[in-house]
Write a protein that holds these residues in place. Structure first.
Motif, PDB file in Angstrom:
ATOM      1  N   THR A  12      51.692   9.672   8.144  1.00 20.45           N
ATOM      2  CA  THR A  12      50.688  10.724   8.072  1.00 20.45           C
ATOM      3  C   THR A  12      50.097  11.018   9.440  1.00 20.45           C
ATOM      4  N   THR A  13      49.207  11.983   9.490  1.00 18.37           N
ATOM      5  CA  THR A  13      48.634  12.404  10.774  1.00 18.37           C
ATOM      6  C   THR A  13      47.537  11.470  11.270  1.00 18.37           C
ATOM      7  N   SER A  69      56.970  12.734  15.800  1.00 17.50           N
ATOM      8  CA  SER A  69      58.377  13.009  16.064  1.00 17.50           C
ATOM      9  C   SER A  69      58.676  12.665  17.510  1.00 17.50           C
ATOM     10  N   LYS A  90      54.873  15.571  18.550  1.00 24.64           N
ATOM     11  CA  LYS A  90      54.152  16.377  17.567  1.00 24.64           C
ATOM     12  C   LYS A  90      54.154  15.655  16.224  1.00 24.64           C
ATOM     13  N   ASN A  91      53.106  15.885  15.458  1.00 24.11           N
ATOM     14  CA  ASN A  91      53.034  15.265  14.145  1.00 24.11           C
ATOM     15  C   ASN A  91      54.110  15.822  13.220  1.00 24.11           C
ATOM     16  N   LYS A  92      54.739  14.933  12.480  1.00 28.15           N
ATOM     17  CA  LYS A  92      55.676  15.331  11.440  1.00 28.15           C
ATOM     18  C   LYS A  92      54.884  15.591  10.162  1.00 28.15           C
ATOM     19  N   THR A  93      55.514  16.209   9.196  1.00 28.81           N
ATOM     20  CA  THR A  93      54.863  16.457   7.915  1.00 28.81           C
ATOM     21  C   THR A  93      54.561  15.124   7.236  1.00 28.81           C
ATOM     22  N   PRO A  94      53.321  14.902   6.805  1.00 29.34           N
ATOM     23  CA  PRO A  94      52.999  13.657   6.104  1.00 29.34           C
ATOM     24  C   PRO A  94      53.828  13.510   4.834  1.00 29.34           C
ATOM     25  N   GLN A  95      54.229  12.282   4.555  1.00 28.98           N
ATOM     26  CA  GLN A  95      55.018  12.033   3.349  1.00 28.98           C
ATOM     27  C   GLN A  95      55.003  10.561   2.982  1.00 28.98           C
TER      28      GLN A  95
END
Length: 129
Positions: free
Chosen positions: A18-19, A62, A66-71
């Motif tokens: 997550t972010t 990533s 940059k932040n990846k999509t939280p999952q």
């Protein structure tokens, strides 16, 4: 992780990328009573309840920062990772990450994608005493 997570087919570990891992752990701790169980490496927060380890939460970045999509990534327990992986492609899935060692000689994990495109982890844990 509790003993239930060590049986073939169980969801034995869950990991959230997550972010903001610390804020996410605060949220879930307040929501469902998870406890902080340590930070074995910077930015990777372990959580659990009642003496059991349940998973980890990490800040997802990533390669370009940059932040990846939280999952969420669940890990399904298997008795024999190599044997299970040999079935993945024949059943229409894809191996996204080949087996790699868990820390402290805890077993092996791999990441697969099912025929619908959903990624999940597989984990073969060392037998618990």
């Amino acid at each position: 992780m509790g003993q239930l997570g060590y049986t073939h087919g169980d969801l034995g570990w869950s990991e959230l990328s997550t972010t903001n891992a610390a804020d996410a752990l605060d949220f879930y701790s307040a929501l469902v009573g998870w406890e902080r169980k340590g930070e074995p490496m910077p930015g990777y927060h372990l959580f659990g309840r009642d003496g059991e380890m349940l998973g980890g939460i990490t800040d997802a970045k990533s390669g370009d920062g940059k932040n990846k999509t939280p999952q969420w990534m669940p890990y399904i327990t298997v008795d024999d990772l190599d044997d299970t992986l040999s079935d993945v492609e024949g059943l229409g899935g894809t191996i996204l990450m080949p087996p790699c060692d868990l820390p402290d000689d805890g077993g092996l994990i791999a990441i697969i994608q099912d025929p619908q495109g959903v990624a999940t982890g597989l984990a073969q844990y060392k037998k618990q005493a």
